[in-house]
Motif scaffolding. Sequence first.
Motif, PDB file in Angstrom:
ATOM      1  N   PHE A   1       0.830  -1.203   0.000  1.00 28.71           N
ATOM      2  CA  PHE A   1       0.000   0.000   0.000  1.00 28.71           C
ATOM      3  C   PHE A   1       0.867   1.257   0.000  1.00 28.71           C
ATOM      4  N   ARG A   2       1.903   1.241   0.829  1.00 26.71           N
ATOM      5  CA  ARG A   2       2.804   2.399   0.881  1.00 26.71           C
ATOM      6  C   ARG A   2       3.582   2.562  -0.412  1.00 26.71           C
ATOM      7  N   SER A   3       3.945   1.467  -1.051  1.00 21.17           N
ATOM      8  CA  SER A   3       4.704   1.579  -2.301  1.00 21.17           C
ATOM      9  C   SER A   3       3.839   2.157  -3.415  1.00 21.17           C
ATOM     10  N   VAL A   4       2.528   1.851  -3.414  1.00 16.98           N
ATOM     11  CA  VAL A   4       1.633   2.440  -4.409  1.00 16.98           C
ATOM     12  C   VAL A   4       1.542   3.952  -4.198  1.00 16.98           C
ATOM     13  N   GLY A   5       1.393   4.371  -2.960  1.00 14.37           N
ATOM     14  CA  GLY A   5       1.351   5.804  -2.663  1.00 14.37           C
ATOM     15  C   GLY A   5       2.638   6.499  -3.051  1.00 14.37           C
ATOM     16  N   SER A   6       3.747   5.845  -2.814  1.00 17.71           N
ATOM     17  CA  SER A   6       5.048   6.400  -3.185  1.00 17.71           C
ATOM     18  C   SER A   6       5.180   6.519  -4.699  1.00 17.71           C
ATOM     19  N   ALA A   7       4.695   5.486  -5.425  1.00 18.80           N
ATOM     20  CA  ALA A   7       4.760   5.517  -6.891  1.00 18.80           C
ATOM     21  C   ALA A   7       3.928   6.668  -7.456  1.00 18.80           C
ATOM     22  N   ILE A   8       2.771   6.910  -6.867  1.00 17.00           N
ATOM     23  CA  ILE A   8       1.930   8.023  -7.319  1.00 17.00           C
ATOM     24  C   ILE A   8       2.641   9.351  -7.084  1.00 17.00           C
ATOM     25  N   GLY A   9       3.244   9.493  -5.917  1.00 17.31           N
ATOM     26  CA  GLY A   9       3.986  10.717  -5.630  1.00 17.31           C
ATOM     27  C   GLY A   9       5.152  10.916  -6.583  1.00 17.31           C
ATOM     28  N   ASN A  10       5.854   9.830  -6.908  1.00 20.33           N
ATOM     29  CA  ASN A  10       6.985   9.921  -7.836  1.00 20.33           C
ATOM     30  C   ASN A  10       6.537  10.285  -9.246  1.00 20.33           C
ATOM     31  N   LEU A  11       5.381   9.767  -9.672  1.00 20.26           N
ATOM     32  CA  LEU A  11       4.836  10.137 -10.980  1.00 20.26           C
ATOM     33  C   LEU A  11       4.573  11.638 -11.066  1.00 20.26           C
ATOM     34  N   CYS A  12       3.963  12.151 -10.016  1.00 15.49           N
ATOM     35  CA  CYS A  12       3.656  13.588 -10.003  1.00 15.49           C
ATOM     36  C   CYS A  12       4.931  14.418 -10.077  1.00 15.49           C
ATOM     37  N   LEU A  13       5.954  14.000  -9.368  1.00 15.28           N
ATOM     38  CA  LEU A  13       7.211  14.755  -9.377  1.00 15.28           C
ATOM     39  C   LEU A  13       7.964  14.606 -10.692  1.00 15.28           C
ATOM     40  N   LYS A  14       8.040  13.369 -11.189  1.00 19.69           N
ATOM     41  CA  LYS A  14       8.838  13.099 -12.383  1.00 19.69           C
ATOM     42  C   LYS A  14       8.295  13.812 -13.615  1.00 19.69           C
ATOM     43  N   TYR A  15       6.987  13.812 -13.773  1.00 26.25           N
ATOM     44  CA  TYR A  15       6.386  14.393 -14.974  1.00 26.25           C
ATOM     45  C   TYR A  15       5.777  15.770 -14.722  1.00 26.25           C
ATOM     46  N   ASP A  16       6.062  16.331 -13.551  1.00 27.21           N
ATOM     47  CA  ASP A  16       5.608  17.677 -13.196  1.00 27.21           C
ATOM     48  C   ASP A  16       4.111  17.831 -13.474  1.00 27.21           C
ATOM     49  N   LEU A  17       3.328  16.960 -12.871  1.00 32.02           N
ATOM     50  CA  LEU A  17       1.890  16.933 -13.118  1.00 32.02           C
ATOM     51  C   LEU A  17       1.079  17.740 -12.105  1.00 32.02           C
ATOM     52  N   LYS A  18       1.764  18.463 -11.252  1.00 35.47           N
ATOM     53  CA  LYS A  18       1.079  19.127 -10.149  1.00 35.47           C
ATOM     54  C   LYS A  18       0.001  20.107 -10.617  1.00 35.47           C
ATOM     55  N   ASN A  19       0.255  20.861 -11.663  1.00 37.38           N
ATOM     56  CA  ASN A  19      -0.669  21.899 -12.103  1.00 37.38           C
ATOM     57  C   ASN A  19      -1.585  21.457 -13.238  1.00 37.38           C
ATOM     58  N   THR A  20      -1.699  20.155 -13.464  1.00 39.61           N
ATOM     59  CA  THR A  20      -2.594  19.639 -14.503  1.00 39.61           C
ATOM     60  C   THR A  20      -3.779  18.953 -13.825  1.00 39.61           C
ATOM     61  N   PRO A  21      -4.889  18.779 -14.563  1.00 41.31           N
ATOM     62  CA  PRO A  21      -6.050  18.111 -13.939  1.00 41.31           C
ATOM     63  C   PRO A  21      -5.732  16.707 -13.430  1.00 41.31           C
TER      64      PRO A  21
END
Length: 126
Positions: free
Chosen positions: A59-79
Motif C-alpha cells: 500500500f505504501r509503495s503504491v502511494g510512493s509511486a503516485i507521488g513519484n509520478l507527479c514529481l517526475k512528470y511535473d503533473l502538479k498543475n494539470t487536472p
Amino acid sequence: MRSRNNRIAVRITNEDYEKLQEYAKRSFFPKEVLLRYIIAGYPIQEKPTKEAIKFLVAFRSVGSAIGNLCLKYDLKNTPIGEDLEAVKEMMYETDRSLHCTHYVHYDNKLKKQIRKFKKEAIKNGK
C-alpha cells in the motif's frame, strides 16, 4: 526524559498471571508496558500478521509511486496531477489511520520483518 520513580508490587493469582502472559504473547508489549497500557485505558493490540505487513508495504509503495509520478512528470498543475495528488492524500490518510489503529508501536523485531518484506518486494520487482 521519562522517569518512573514509583514502584508497585502486585500479587496476582495463577489464573490472572496466565491471562497476562497470554495478552503479552498476543500483543507486542512486555508485561510491564502492557500493564501500564491497561491502567491508562489504551486498547491492547495484537501483533500484525505477515499478510497485514505485506499489505501495508504494498500500500505504501503504491502511494510512493503516485507521488513519484507527479514529481517526475511535473503533473502538479494539470487536472490529472490534481487527481493524483488527491488520491495520494487519501492513501496517506488511510495509511495513517491503519498505522494508528493497528500498528501504533513497532518493536525492533517487527521493524526488521517490515524491512525484510520490502527487500523481498524490491527483489521480485513488485
